[in-house]
Structures are given as C-alpha cells and as structure tokens.
Write a protein that holds these residues in place. Structure first.
Motif, PDB file in Angstrom:
ATOM      1  N   GLY A   1     -41.170  62.715   5.749  1.00  0.00           N
ATOM      2  CA  GLY A   1     -40.862  63.413   6.993  1.00  0.00           C
ATOM      3  C   GLY A   1     -40.189  64.720   6.651  1.00  0.00           C
ATOM      4  O   GLY A   1     -40.038  65.075   5.480  1.00  0.00           O
ATOM      5  N   LYS A   2     -39.829  65.432   7.693  1.00  0.00           N
ATOM      6  CA  LYS A   2     -39.136  66.694   7.496  1.00  0.00           C
ATOM      7  C   LYS A   2     -37.816  66.440   6.796  1.00  0.00           C
ATOM      8  O   LYS A   2     -37.437  67.154   5.889  1.00  0.00           O
ATOM      9  CB  LYS A   2     -38.882  67.333   8.865  1.00  0.00           C
TER      10      LYS A   2
ATOM     11  N   MET B   1     -47.111  56.113  16.447  1.00  0.00           N
ATOM     12  CA  MET B   1     -48.022  55.390  15.551  1.00  0.00           C
ATOM     13  C   MET B   1     -49.053  54.648  16.398  1.00  0.00           C
ATOM     14  O   MET B   1     -48.715  54.076  17.438  1.00  0.00           O
ATOM     15  CB  MET B   1     -47.240  54.386  14.695  1.00  0.00           C
TER      16      MET B   1
ATOM     17  N   PRO C   1     -49.968  57.571  12.056  1.00  0.00           N
ATOM     18  CA  PRO C   1     -49.448  58.525  13.036  1.00  0.00           C
ATOM     19  C   PRO C   1     -50.616  59.109  13.839  1.00  0.00           C
ATOM     20  O   PRO C   1     -51.694  59.347  13.269  1.00  0.00           O
ATOM     21  CB  PRO C   1     -48.789  59.606  12.183  1.00  0.00           C
TER      22      PRO C   1
ATOM     23  N   MET D   1     -36.630  48.792   8.433  1.00  0.00           N
ATOM     24  CA  MET D   1     -37.254  48.380   9.702  1.00  0.00           C
ATOM     25  C   MET D   1     -38.611  47.742   9.434  1.00  0.00           C
ATOM     26  O   MET D   1     -39.120  47.821   8.308  1.00  0.00           O
ATOM     27  CB  MET D   1     -37.428  49.611  10.601  1.00  0.00           C
ATOM     28  N   SER D   2     -39.165  47.133  10.487  1.00  0.00           N
ATOM     29  CA  SER D   2     -40.480  46.531  10.282  1.00  0.00           C
ATOM     30  C   SER D   2     -41.512  47.633  10.039  1.00  0.00           C
ATOM     31  O   SER D   2     -41.340  48.773  10.471  1.00  0.00           O
ATOM     32  CB  SER D   2     -40.869  45.694  11.499  1.00  0.00           C
TER      33      SER D   2
ATOM     34  N   GLY E   1     -44.447  57.797   3.566  1.00  0.00           N
ATOM     35  CA  GLY E   1     -44.259  58.934   4.464  1.00  0.00           C
ATOM     36  C   GLY E   1     -43.259  59.917   3.904  1.00  0.00           C
ATOM     37  O   GLY E   1     -42.329  59.535   3.187  1.00  0.00           O
TER      38      GLY E   1
ATOM     39  N   ASP F   1     -38.804  57.309  14.839  1.00  0.00           N
ATOM     40  CA  ASP F   1     -38.020  58.519  14.561  1.00  0.00           C
ATOM     41  C   ASP F   1     -37.028  58.889  15.676  1.00  0.00           C
ATOM     42  O   ASP F   1     -37.348  59.668  16.572  1.00  0.00           O
ATOM     43  CB  ASP F   1     -39.011  59.677  14.313  1.00  0.00           C
TER      44      ASP F   1
ATOM     45  N   SER G   1     -36.717  63.135   5.732  1.00  0.00           N
ATOM     46  CA  SER G   1     -36.608  61.753   5.269  1.00  0.00           C
ATOM     47  C   SER G   1     -37.728  61.436   4.288  1.00  0.00           C
ATOM     48  O   SER G   1     -38.704  62.167   4.197  1.00  0.00           O
ATOM     49  CB  SER G   1     -36.728  60.791   6.458  1.00  0.00           C
TER      50      SER G   1
ATOM     51  N   LYS H   1     -36.447  53.806   5.345  1.00  0.00           N
ATOM     52  CA  LYS H   1     -36.338  55.249   5.612  1.00  0.00           C
ATOM     53  C   LYS H   1     -35.050  55.775   5.001  1.00  0.00           C
ATOM     54  O   LYS H   1     -33.959  55.337   5.357  1.00  0.00           O
ATOM     55  CB  LYS H   1     -36.368  55.498   7.121  1.00  0.00           C
TER      56      LYS H   1
ATOM     57  N   PHE I   1     -46.712  63.173  15.470  1.00  0.00           N
ATOM     58  CA  PHE I   1     -46.213  62.710  14.167  1.00  0.00           C
ATOM     59  C   PHE I   1     -45.321  61.480  14.313  1.00  0.00           C
ATOM     60  O   PHE I   1     -45.124  60.732  13.369  1.00  0.00           O
ATOM     61  CB  PHE I   1     -45.423  63.824  13.466  1.00  0.00           C
TER      62      PHE I   1
ATOM     63  N   PRO J   1     -40.261  49.976  16.014  1.00  0.00           N
ATOM     64  CA  PRO J   1     -40.155  49.012  14.915  1.00  0.00           C
ATOM     65  C   PRO J   1     -38.882  48.164  15.089  1.00  0.00           C
ATOM     66  O   PRO J   1     -37.929  48.602  15.736  1.00  0.00           O
ATOM     67  CB  PRO J   1     -40.018  49.898  13.667  1.00  0.00           C
TER      68      PRO J   1
ATOM     69  N   ALA K   1     -40.429  48.710   6.070  1.00  0.00           N
ATOM     70  CA  ALA K   1     -40.351  50.151   5.800  1.00  0.00           C
ATOM     71  C   ALA K   1     -38.894  50.532   5.554  1.00  0.00           C
ATOM     72  O   ALA K   1     -37.987  50.044   6.232  1.00  0.00           O
ATOM     73  CB  ALA K   1     -40.907  50.933   6.980  1.00  0.00           C
TER      74      ALA K   1
HETATM   75  P1  ADP Z   1     -38.852  62.058   9.889  1.00  0.00           P
HETATM   76  O1  ADP Z   1     -37.618  61.861  10.692  1.00  0.00           O
HETATM   77  O2  ADP Z   1     -38.519  62.630   8.567  1.00  0.00           O
HETATM   78  O3  ADP Z   1     -39.938  62.785  10.629  1.00  0.00           O
HETATM   79  P2  ADP Z   1     -40.265  59.570  10.444  1.00  0.00           P
HETATM   80  O4  ADP Z   1     -39.419  58.432  10.905  1.00  0.00           O
HETATM   81  O5  ADP Z   1     -41.020  60.299  11.497  1.00  0.00           O
HETATM   82  O6  ADP Z   1     -39.397  60.587   9.572  1.00  0.00           O
HETATM   83  O7  ADP Z   1     -41.266  59.023   9.345  1.00  0.00           O
HETATM   84  C1  ADP Z   1     -42.131  59.873   8.617  1.00  0.00           C
HETATM   85  C2  ADP Z   1     -43.486  59.198   8.439  1.00  0.00           C
HETATM   86  O8  ADP Z   1     -43.339  57.955   7.759  1.00  0.00           O
HETATM   87  C3  ADP Z   1     -44.166  58.848   9.753  1.00  0.00           C
HETATM   88  O9  ADP Z   1     -44.954  59.904  10.242  1.00  0.00           O
HETATM   89  C4  ADP Z   1     -45.015  57.648   9.389  1.00  0.00           C
HETATM   90  O10 ADP Z   1     -46.222  58.047   8.817  1.00  0.00           O
HETATM   91  C5  ADP Z   1     -44.187  56.961   8.317  1.00  0.00           C
HETATM   92  N1  ADP Z   1     -43.364  55.877   8.889  1.00  0.00           N
HETATM   93  C6  ADP Z   1     -42.096  55.972   9.342  1.00  0.00           C
HETATM   94  N2  ADP Z   1     -41.630  54.796   9.793  1.00  0.00           N
HETATM   95  C7  ADP Z   1     -42.628  53.908   9.617  1.00  0.00           C
HETATM   96  C8  ADP Z   1     -42.777  52.490   9.878  1.00  0.00           C
HETATM   97  N3  ADP Z   1     -41.783  51.759  10.412  1.00  0.00           N
HETATM   98  N4  ADP Z   1     -43.952  51.913   9.559  1.00  0.00           N
HETATM   99  C9  ADP Z   1     -44.959  52.637   9.013  1.00  0.00           C
HETATM  100  N5  ADP Z   1     -44.885  53.953   8.730  1.00  0.00           N
HETATM  101  C10 ADP Z   1     -43.742  54.596   9.034  1.00  0.00           C
END
Ligand code: ADP
Ligand code: MG
Length: 395
Positions: free
Chosen positions: A102-103, A233, A193, A186-187, A100, A244, A105, A121, A230, A174, A119
């Motif tokens: 993210g904006k 999940m 999404p 995290m798990s 992933g 998030d 991350s 982050k 987004f 998670p 996972a």
């Molecule tokens: P941001 O704060 O940058 O938006 P997110 O926590 O929303 O970051 O994570 C960005 C993307 O990463 C999510 O849209 C998802 O697709 C993937 N993702 C994040 N956490 C998990 C997780 N625990 N398991 C599976 N995919 C994840």
C-alpha cells in the motif's frame, strides 16, 4: 527494504533483549546511547556491543555516531519485534509471501498453527517521500516529537479498533485477529482489489452494494475517506469487502461532507469508466430524498438521524487526541499526494515520544476488544521492569 523473516530464526534471546532495549530507549531518545542500551538490556555476561553489531548487520538497528555513539530501531527492527510478540502468543507461526504494497503499508500472508492463512498489515506511516512532506508535517514533529514509529502504531491501533467495531455492526470487513505495535493481523480476503477486476457479472449490483456501504457508514457516523477501487476487495462470487481504515473520520468532522462526496465520486467515476454505468434516479416530490437526481447520496439527508458508532469508538480508548494526531498527519498526506513524486524512502527517524500515551493501549484491553490490542508478552514485561529500573536509577 525486504522483510526476510529467515533472519528471525537466527536471532537469539539476547538479540531480542537488546532490540527491545533499543525500542525502550527510544521512548526518550532519538538516538539511544549505546551505554543506555547496555544498561537496559542488562545481559548477564555483557556482550551488548557484539549483539548490536549483529543487529546492525541485519539492518534491525541504525548506527549513528554524529553526536555520540548511539542506535535507533529501523522499521525492520520494529517489524521483528511485532512479529516475535505475535508469534510468542501463538497468533501465527510463519510468514509467507507479500500480497500487497500500500501507500503506507506492506501486507503479507501469515499462517497459523492449523494452516489457516491470515493477512498481516505492517503500517509504515511516513514512508512515502518524507522530505516532500516534511514542511507540511513539521508542526507534528515540533509540537510534541511525534514520529513515524509512533504514528504507525497509532494507525494500527485505530485500524484494529475500527475493523472490530465495523464487523460487530455487520459491515463486510476482514475479521480483526490481533494487533501489536504497528502490525495488524486480520482474516485474508479471498479476492482482488476492484482496480484489478476487468469484468463483473453484475456491475449494477456491485455498484449499489458499494454505494450502500458508504451510506450505511455515514448512518453509523463514519466516513471511510479513502473509499476507492484500491480499498474494495471483490471475491469470485462478487462479494464485496471493505479494507483500509486508518484514515476514517466522523461525520462531525469539519470537512465531513467533502470527504463523503469525494468517496462517492470515486466510485461513480470508476464505475462509469470501467463498466460504462450511467446513473439516474427519479426524485420524489418532497425533494428530500437521500439521493439526488444523478443517484449520488446526499450527505445531509443521510446524517440527519445517525446511529453513531462514533461514540462507541471513542469509548474504545482510541482517544480524541489520538484521532486528532492521526487526522492531522493524514490530511497532510492527502494535501501532498498530488505533488508527491513518489520517491519511496524508508524514513524512521525520531524517538518514541516521551509522552507516549499508553493509556490507549491499556484501555483497549478493558473493552469489547477482547484484550487483543496489546497484551503483555515477555518483551513487554521486560520493558516495564527495565523501564522502572531505569527511572529509579536516574532519580
Ligand atoms: P494501504 O493502507 O497501504 O493502502 P491496504 O490495507 O489498502 O493498505 O492494503 C494494501 C493492499 O493489500 C490491498 O490493496 C490488497 O490488495 C491487499 N490486502 C490488504 N488487506 C488484505 C486482506 N485482509 N486480505 C487480502 N488482501 C489484502
Ligand atoms: Mg489501501
């Protein structure tokens, strides 16, 4: 930037010692003088400069000689310090593919010794167009030299604390495994999404579950603030998991109702557009229903009698001051999102603030957070020791 963890294999103990020294120096230097790095690292046979050259080659530090010969950590350098600390304490053994972006991350798969995939982050606050936000976020920079590494660490800490508390209260989030610096483990959610889901067997049920989550959160005194397709999940069996959390606020926030309504609206809009759902709820006679006639939950009817998780979180050592810092940053971000052209840039300038509040870290240890937040590891111990040496030298 690419996270090439293969580089990790080629980094020696000395490399990490010097990298850690740069991190420590950043507590009170924006650019850490090379000689200070040398002093903090205290390599037995010298050679700090050679090591710095190697770190520079791998883009783990940035060299700046505009005022004096100095270095600062890059995000990649910070990543490596966090990854190394987590690997050292056995949280995972390898880093896999990126799952992933993210904006603010990057998310990767990591594997534990027994093969479980988790996972990871890595928070990157300030990554999105630093220049565009600069004017709006200036107050943060000037007020007390907050900076992106520090904010990212705070975001990770907050996310970890919220994830644990939400899980403990039965929310589908998670499982929080560990946290170090700007990194949360995290798990792994086995799903996609919601934005990627084109079809659902039971869109009404999923919709109700999701709206039910916004309501339940508010009943616990919390608003997600980025509750959209987004950050939800969906697994194959249509199970919903919420992710998030760094931007969550309390229902007592001055803009709480606006955030709550916006979260609700995002979901309504998405389900109307994608799944063609229409909504209507019959009103009871009292007119005090928690939902209006369009099916939207009413903020004030819900938060009338909250059972606040908010207080519990405040007790977690994530102080009101930290919450304030991160909220200001995030609100700045929300304001500028619409005008942001999205020119992505990694900016990690600035030093770790001299008033860095380590009490947050240590308080978390004493809590229901199972000491995961930031356990002392070899690097941290070295930092403490060296830091006190440095302080006593300069006194
Ligand atoms: P941001 O704060 O940058 O938006 P997110 O926590 O929303 O970051 O994570 C960005 C993307 O990463 C999510 O849209 C998802 O697709 C993937 N993702 C994040 N956490 C998990 C997780 N625990 N398991 C599976 N995919 C994840
Ligand atoms: Mg997100």
């Amino acid at each position: 930037m690419k996270l090439d963890v293969n580089v990790l294999r080629y980094l020696s103990k000395e490399d990490f010692r010097v990298l850690t020294a740069v991190e420590m120096g950043m507590r009170n230097h924006q650019i850490v003088p090379a000689e200070l790095i040398d002093r903090i690292a205290g390599l037995k046979h010298g050679g700090t400069y050679k090591v710095l050259k190697n770190l520079l080659k791998h883009k783990l530090v940035h060299h700046d000689s505009s005022k004096y010969d100095g270095f600062r950590l890059t995000y990649l350098g910070y990543d490596f310090l966090a990854i190394k600390a987590l690997v050292n304490r056995g949280v995972f053994v390898s880093v896999g593919r990126q799952i992933g972006v993210g904006k603010e991350s990057d998310i990767f798969e990591v594997a534990t010794e027994d093969g479980t995939v988790l996972a990871m982050k890595l928070h990157r606050l300030g990554r999105v167009s630093f220049r565009a936000v600069k004017s709006k976020r200036d107050y943060l920079l000037h007020r007390s030299s907050y900076n992106w590494l520090y904010l990212s660490r705070l975001a990770a800490l907050k996310e970890f604390a919220f994830m644990e508390a939400l899980k403990a209260h039965g929310f589908p989030v998670p499982a929080a495994v560990d946290c170090n610096r700007h990194c949360v483990i995290m798990s792994l959610v086995q799903g996609y999404p919601l934005v990627q889901v084109k079809q659902l067997q039971n869109p009404e049920t999923v919709f109700e579950t999701i709206i039910g989550l916004v309501v339940r959160l508010a009943e616990k005194g919390l608003i997600h603030c980025d509750f959209n397709e987004f950050n939800i999940m969906i697994e194959d069996d249509e199970k919903v998991t919420l992710i998030d959390f760094p931007q969550m606020v309390s229902v007592s926030h001055r803009n709480a109702q606006m955030y709550f309504d916006r979260d609700v609206e995002c979901i309504f809009k998405f389900f109307r557009k994608r799944f063609n759902l229409s909504f209507h709820v019959d009103q009871d006679e009292s007119g005090e229903s928690e939902f209006d006639e369009s099916g939207r939950p009413r903020f004030f009817a819900i938060v009338k009698s909250i059972d606040s998780l908010d207080k519990e979180l405040a007790a977690s050592g994530f102080t009101t001051k930290d919450q304030d810092v991160i909220e200001k940053f995030i609100e700045g971000g929300i304001e500028q999102d619409s005008e942001n052209s999205g020119d992505e840039e990694i900016v990690d300038e600035g030093c770790l603030p001299t008033d860095i509040d380590d009490t947050v870290v240590y308080n978390l240890n004493s809590l229901h957070l199972h000491g995961c937040a930031v356990r002392h590891d070899v690097n941290d111990e070295m930092q403490e020791k060296q830091y006190s040496n440095e302080v006593s030298h300069s006194n």
